[in-house]
Enzyme design. Structure first.
Site, PDB file in Angstrom:
ATOM      1  N   GLU A   1       4.159  -4.728  11.703  1.00 67.87           N
ATOM      2  CA  GLU A   1       3.210  -4.022  12.055  1.00 67.87           C
ATOM      3  C   GLU A   1       2.164  -3.735  10.888  1.00 67.87           C
ATOM      4  O   GLU A   1       2.345  -4.337  10.159  1.00 67.87           O
ATOM      5  CB  GLU A   1       4.489  -2.601  11.181  1.00 67.87           C
ATOM      6  CG  GLU A   1       5.961  -2.131  11.605  1.00 67.87           C
ATOM      7  CD  GLU A   1       5.091  -1.024  12.939  1.00 67.87           C
ATOM      8  OE1 GLU A   1       4.285  -0.294  12.891  1.00 67.87           O
ATOM      9  OE2 GLU A   1       6.397  -0.869  14.234  1.00 67.87           O
TER      10      GLU A   1
ATOM     11  N   CYS B   1      -3.104   2.020   6.893  1.00 65.53           N
ATOM     12  CA  CYS B   1      -3.237   1.304   7.485  1.00 65.53           C
ATOM     13  C   CYS B   1      -4.200   1.325   8.496  1.00 65.53           C
ATOM     14  O   CYS B   1      -4.464   0.995   9.279  1.00 65.53           O
ATOM     15  CB  CYS B   1      -2.122   0.310   7.679  1.00 65.53           C
ATOM     16  SG  CYS B   1      -0.686   1.483   8.195  1.00 65.53           S
TER      17      CYS B   1
ATOM     18  N   GLU C   1     -10.583  -5.723   8.453  1.00 64.48           N
ATOM     19  CA  GLU C   1     -10.949  -4.474   7.959  1.00 64.48           C
ATOM     20  C   GLU C   1     -10.315  -4.427   6.966  1.00 64.48           C
ATOM     21  O   GLU C   1     -10.466  -5.290   5.508  1.00 64.48           O
ATOM     22  CB  GLU C   1      -8.522  -4.317   8.681  1.00 64.48           C
ATOM     23  CG  GLU C   1      -7.946  -3.177   7.846  1.00 64.48           C
ATOM     24  CD  GLU C   1      -6.819  -3.294   8.091  1.00 64.48           C
ATOM     25  OE1 GLU C   1      -5.641  -4.798   7.692  1.00 64.48           O
ATOM     26  OE2 GLU C   1      -5.708  -2.338   7.823  1.00 64.48           O
TER      27      GLU C   1
ATOM     28  N   ASN D   1       0.988  -1.458  -0.093  1.00 65.05           N
ATOM     29  CA  ASN D   1       0.088  -0.070   0.127  1.00 65.05           C
ATOM     30  C   ASN D   1       0.812   1.326  -0.116  1.00 65.05           C
ATOM     31  O   ASN D   1       0.535   2.331  -0.412  1.00 65.05           O
ATOM     32  CB  ASN D   1      -0.938   0.306   0.906  1.00 65.05           C
ATOM     33  CG  ASN D   1      -0.358  -0.066   2.514  1.00 65.05           C
ATOM     34  OD1 ASN D   1       0.580  -0.802   2.884  1.00 65.05           O
ATOM     35  ND2 ASN D   1      -1.301   0.367   3.208  1.00 65.05           N
TER      36      ASN D   1
END
Ligand code: NAD
Length: 457
Positions: A209, A243, A333, A114
């Site tokens: 992460e 994110c 998500e 991303n």
């Protein structure tokens, strides 16, 4: 690349690290300057490759990838000598105690698609600063960026110091079987679990992460227009594929309609009547993610947007009402331009919802009332928070960035990146001028006196 080649690179990097060359502070600073030069000299090619991969405006690629990397390198160069200096701390009379940061050694950095440039090279800044060698594994999904990164890194750095290994799941699995001194992974929570499990076989420390569902809470006492702009900007930047993008909204029932109207106005203002023709509106990265997102549109009531075009990987900015927590959209998500909206009568309902679900990477509160946000900050857990904004806490070098619980392990950015790739070695230095005879066996003191002597050390 075949596995034999991959293990050869790991081996030559281990030898290079053992030569001690990367420990020299001037070497590290010069490598950071080289990295900055690489970015400066190839900026337009880099922006083009990222924008091609993500159907993004080049300004978004600058704001999301290239700009933050340059800022990170400059900040690190400026502060590195201070961070790397050993620190003297309190010690017993006649002795010295020092904390000396040392590099971990050979590290593996795995990136998602991303922000395919920033999320591979920003951890590298920390790895170089701390004096490590690195293997870099870019995402195979953003192929133009991965190929360009490989070309630029291999023409700038020796492979025994920094090497890009391109590939997908198979190559990553092979890399994970090798011994590293640290694995820095950015990606989904599900793959994060695979990385953690693989790392545990060699007791390799990890930074994970990861992602998660980052909520927004809107108080009735807020600036509705600015609140809407900041949420819609955070939600639609990179088409929601961030994110820390606001995942869903909890709004006070009293102002729900007003907020939704402002969301709609804001989408119109940012992207016009038809966002599909706006050069400022990005696309979904690939058909797999498009199909996943389209399947989330079938539950709830679409109150804005909802149009899709698979051939163009286009999904209109979409606001969804009448959401139930059991809907699929609330189980994963979102990572796309869909915004579910819940209402609350008492903010405790929103707080309880957040606390009953996985800990988010980010949480956002919009209010003019300090007590209101202090209450949410105190009662909820999240990797980081912005009050009256979205995403902005991630942009500061002074704030550690990372998740908590299911949204990740470990932090980075600024000095926290240096810390992540360093071992803080404790060094105790004694003298031969005197000795602690009374504490050696056979013991000469009773317990009471032993306690007194120990308290003086
Ligand atoms: P992903 O987990 O699918 O892939 C990340 C990396 O892992 C890629 O390099 C990929 O090649 C590799 N990978 C994928 N499957 C694997 C497997 N089975 N075994 C070993 N390696 C594997 O993530 P993605 O789709 O590229 O990125 C999106 C996710 O990343 C979202 O969940 C997002 O929230 C998260 N993310 C987190 C941050 C953060 O800083 N916390 C930043 C960006 C993205």
């Amino acid at each position: 690349m075949d596995n034999l080649k991959i293990s050869e690179y790991i081996e030559i990097q281990r030898n290079y690290f053992n030569s001690g060359k990367t420990k020299d502070i001037n070497f590290r600073i010069s490598q950071l300057k080289t990295l900055l030069k690489l970015v400066d000299e190839n900026e337009s090619r880099i922006l083009e490759a990222i924008s091609k991969d993500l159907g993004r405006h080049i300004i978004d690629s600058y704001m999301g990838d290239v700009g933050p990397l340059k800022k990170s390198i400059n900040y690190t160069i400026k502060n590195l000598k201070k961070w790397a200096t050993p620190k003297k701390v309190h010690s017993m009379t006649g002795t010295k105690s020092i904390i000396q940061p040392e590099p971990l050694g050979n590290v593996l950095i795995i990136a998602p698609w991303n922000y395919p440039f920033l999320l591979l090279l920003d951890p590298l800044v920390g790895a170089i600063a701390a004096g490590n060698c690195a293997i870099l594994k870019p995402s195979e999904i953003t192929v133009n960026t991965a190929t360009l990164l490989n070309e630029l890194i291999s023409s700038t750095f020796e492979p025994d110091y920094i090497k890009v290994i391109e590939g997908g799941v198979e190559e990553t699995k092979y890399l994970l079987e090798q011994k590293f001194d640290h694995i820095f992974f950015t990606g989904s929570t599900s793959v994060g679990k695979i990385i953690y499990q693989a790392a545990s076989k060699n007791l390799t420390p990890v930074t994970l992460e990861l992602g998660g569902k980052s909520p927004c809470i809107i108080d009735e006492n807020t600036d509705v227009k600015i609140t809407a702009r900041r949420i819609i900007w955070g939600k639609l930047f990179n088409n929601g594929q961030t994110c820390t993008s606001p995942d869903y909204v909890f709004v006070d029932k009293k102002i729900k309609e007003k907020v939704i109207n402002e969301f709609k106005k804001c989408i119109l203002e940012f992207y016009g009547e038809n966002p599909q023709v706006s050069p400022h509106y990005s696309r979904i990265v690939n058909a797999k993610n498009f199909d996943r997102l389209e399947a989330l549109l079938h539950e709830g009531r679409i109150i804005h947007g909802g149009k899709t075009d698979r051939n163009d990987l286009y999904i209109e900015p979409t606001i969804i009402d009448n959401i139930s927590p059991d809907f699929k959209i609330m189980q994963e998500e979102i990572f796309g331009p869909l915004l579910p909206v819940f209402e609350y009568e008492n903010v405790q309902e929103a707080i309880d919802y957040i606390n009953n679900n996985q800990k988010p990477l980010a949480a956002y509160v919009f209010t003019k009332n300090k007590k209101f946000y202090e209450n949410v900050v105190k009662q909820t857990s999240a990797g980081g928070m912005s009050i009256n904004d979205t995403i902005m806490h991630v942009t500061s070098e002074h704030l550690p960035f990372g998740g908590v619980g299911e949204s990740g392990i470990g932090k980075y950015h600024g000095k926290y990146s240096f810390d992540t790739f360093s071992n803080y070695k404790s060094i105790f230095i004694n003298t031969f001028l005197f000795d602690r005879d009374i504490l050696y066996p056979p013991y000469k003191l009773c317990l009471k006196w032993t306690k007194r002597v120990l308290s003086l050390l």
